[in-house]
Motif scaffolding. Sequence first.
Motif, short mmCIF file in Angstrom:
data_model
loop_
_atom_site.label_atom_id
_atom_site.label_comp_id
_atom_site.label_asym_id
_atom_site.label_seq_id
_atom_site.Cartn_x
_atom_site.Cartn_y
_atom_site.Cartn_z
N CYS A 37 0.86 -1.18 0.00
CA CYS A 37 0.00 0.00 0.00
C CYS A 37 0.90 1.23 0.00
O CYS A 37 2.11 1.13 0.09
N VAL A 38 0.28 2.39 -0.08
CA VAL A 38 1.05 3.64 -0.05
C VAL A 38 1.35 4.02 1.41
O VAL A 38 0.57 3.68 2.31
N PRO A 39 2.46 4.70 1.65
CA PRO A 39 2.79 5.10 3.03
C PRO A 39 1.70 5.93 3.71
O PRO A 39 1.54 5.86 4.93
N SER A 40 0.93 6.69 2.94
CA SER A 40 -0.14 7.48 3.55
C SER A 40 -1.19 6.59 4.20
O SER A 40 -1.86 7.00 5.15
N GLN A 41 -1.34 5.35 3.72
CA GLN A 41 -2.28 4.40 4.33
C GLN A 41 -1.79 4.04 5.74
O GLN A 41 -2.58 3.92 6.67
N ILE A 42 -0.48 3.90 5.88
CA ILE A 42 0.12 3.62 7.20
C ILE A 42 -0.13 4.81 8.12
O ILE A 42 -0.53 4.64 9.28
N ASN A 43 0.08 6.02 7.61
CA ASN A 43 -0.19 7.22 8.40
C ASN A 43 -1.63 7.26 8.87
O ASN A 43 -1.92 7.57 10.03
N TYR A 44 -2.56 6.95 7.97
CA TYR A 44 -3.98 6.96 8.31
C TYR A 44 -4.26 6.01 9.47
O TYR A 44 -4.93 6.37 10.44
N VAL A 45 -3.76 4.78 9.38
CA VAL A 45 -4.00 3.79 10.44
C VAL A 45 -3.43 4.27 11.76
O VAL A 45 -4.09 4.22 12.80
N ILE A 46 -2.22 4.77 11.74
CA ILE A 46 -1.58 5.22 12.98
C ILE A 46 -2.30 6.43 13.56
O ILE A 46 -2.56 6.48 14.77
N ASN A 47 -2.69 7.37 12.72
CA ASN A 47 -3.35 8.59 13.20
C ASN A 47 -4.76 8.35 13.71
O ASN A 47 -5.26 9.12 14.54
N THR A 48 -5.43 7.32 13.22
CA THR A 48 -6.82 7.10 13.63
C THR A 48 -7.00 5.96 14.63
O THR A 48 -7.98 5.93 15.36
N ARG A 49 -6.07 5.02 14.67
CA ARG A 49 -6.27 3.84 15.50
C ARG A 49 -5.27 3.69 16.64
O ARG A 49 -5.42 2.80 17.46
N PHE A 50 -4.29 4.56 16.68
CA PHE A 50 -3.30 4.52 17.75
C PHE A 50 -3.21 5.90 18.38
O PHE A 50 -2.20 6.58 18.32
N THR A 51 -4.32 6.32 18.97
CA THR A 51 -4.43 7.65 19.56
C THR A 51 -4.25 7.59 21.07
O THR A 51 -4.30 6.52 21.68
#
Length: 154
Positions: A37-51
Motif C-alpha cells: 500500500c502507499v505510506p499514507s495508508q500507514i499514516n492513516y492507520v496510525i493517526n486514527t487507530r493509535f491515539t
Amino acid sequence: MRNISDLIEQHLKNILQDSPGGSIEIQRSELADLFQCVPSQINYVINTRFTVEKGYLVESKRGGGGYIRIRKVQIVSKARLQELLTEELIGESITQGVGYAIIDRLLEEGLISARESTLMKIATSRNVLNEVPQIRDRLRATMLKQMIAAILLR
C-alpha cells in the motif's frame, strides 16, 4: 473480508503485544511494502487507530532513517487514570468519537464490562443527547467524567 486498515492495525497490535516494554519502532516505507500500500495508508492507520484516547503514544521522525515509535501506555493507578481521562482527555467538552474511544479503552483494560460499555455509549450518543453540538459535547463530557469516577471508585 477485513480491509487493509484493519490488517495493518492488527499487525501492529500483534507486534506490540509481543514486544517487551510495549513499544515498537517501525519504518513507514517497510510496512507499506509489506502490505503493498502507499505510506499514507500507514499514516492513516496510525493517526486514527493509535491515539492517546485509545491508550497509545506515537512519536514520528521523518526523513532518511525516519521511524514511527508506538508505545502502549500502561495504567499505573486508578487515580492517575481518572485524572488523565477526566482532566486531560475529556476536559469541558468531548465529541462522540473521542468519548467512544475512551470507553473502548476502559473495556480493553478490563475496567468495565461489554454491557457497561454499551450502556455508556448509548447514554452519551448523539441520539440521546439531542442538543446543539456545543451543548451536547459539554453534556457528554460531564456524563463521562461522572461515569468514570463511579467506575474507578468501586
